[in-house]
Enzyme design. Sequence first.
Site, short mmCIF file in Angstrom:
data_model
loop_
_atom_site.label_atom_id
_atom_site.label_comp_id
_atom_site.label_asym_id
_atom_site.label_seq_id
_atom_site.Cartn_x
_atom_site.Cartn_y
_atom_site.Cartn_z
CG ASP A 200 -106.92 122.26 -20.41
OD1 ASP A 200 -106.44 123.07 -19.60
OD2 ASP A 200 -106.23 121.68 -21.28
CG ASP A 203 -106.15 118.84 -18.81
OD1 ASP A 203 -104.96 118.46 -18.77
OD2 ASP A 203 -106.61 119.69 -18.03
#
Length: 209
Positions: A200, A203
């Site tokens: 991700d 993130d």
Amino acid sequence: MSKVTVCDHPLIQHKLGVIRNKDCGTKDFRTIVSEIAGLMCYEATRDLKLEDVEIETPITKMTAKQLSGRKMAVVPILRAGLGMVEGMLTMIPAAKVGHIGLYRDPKTLEPVEYYCKLPADCGQREVFVVDPMLATGGSACAALSMLKKHGCKHIRLLDIIAAPEGIARVQREHPDVDIYVCSVDEKLNDHGYIIPGLGDAGDRIFGTK
Ligand SMILES: O=P(O)(O)OC[C@H]1O[C@H](OP(=O)(O)OP(=O)(O)O)[C@H](O)[C@@H]1O
Ligand SMILES: O=c1cc[nH]c(=O)[nH]1
Ligand SMILES: [Mg+2]
């Protein structure tokens, strides 16, 4: 049909290998995403128009070059796209910056809009949409539609890693938008993550996981 350019410069490919590694920490990840964005900007601006300008060096008069085309705008898709803005602006410091807020619903994988603020004259500008990941293509296509609703006509899409599914969707829904990527990966997994990808991106840039 959108042209797809794979930015295969060795410096880009080396940096991409570093950020794909799961052991690359937030600080290095953020720095290198920005560096890659600067190098991608160099590739994505290769065809900008130039005109002659008469100048004087300390020695003599000469005909130099200056950019003559449309003014530019960088539009990150929040949040992960923010990681590419600074790198873009190191190359095109006069560009204005718009923001499109979208997140992908983890269950449906559909994009959810939450913000849009664009330069008032974005319709006259060459717009560079930036987001590290093009997975299903839902977020990119939604962002491109939002930009077109605001009058943008000259748009390029820059993604560090793309899945073939995402590229195909952008080409189908926005055939006028050229795409610049550093890698076309293998496929998506059942959760819509790119394989091999880098996880991700948001993130990893912001250290939220
Ligand atoms: O092509 P898609 O299937 O739409 O997926 C790609 C989108 O997913 C990620 O954002 P995310 O939803 O994780 O939001 P974030 O940037 O806030 O983390 C990524 O940065 C893209 O915007
Ligand atoms: O692999 C993926 C897919 C969507 N968004 C990401 O950040 N990574
Ligand atoms: Mg995310």
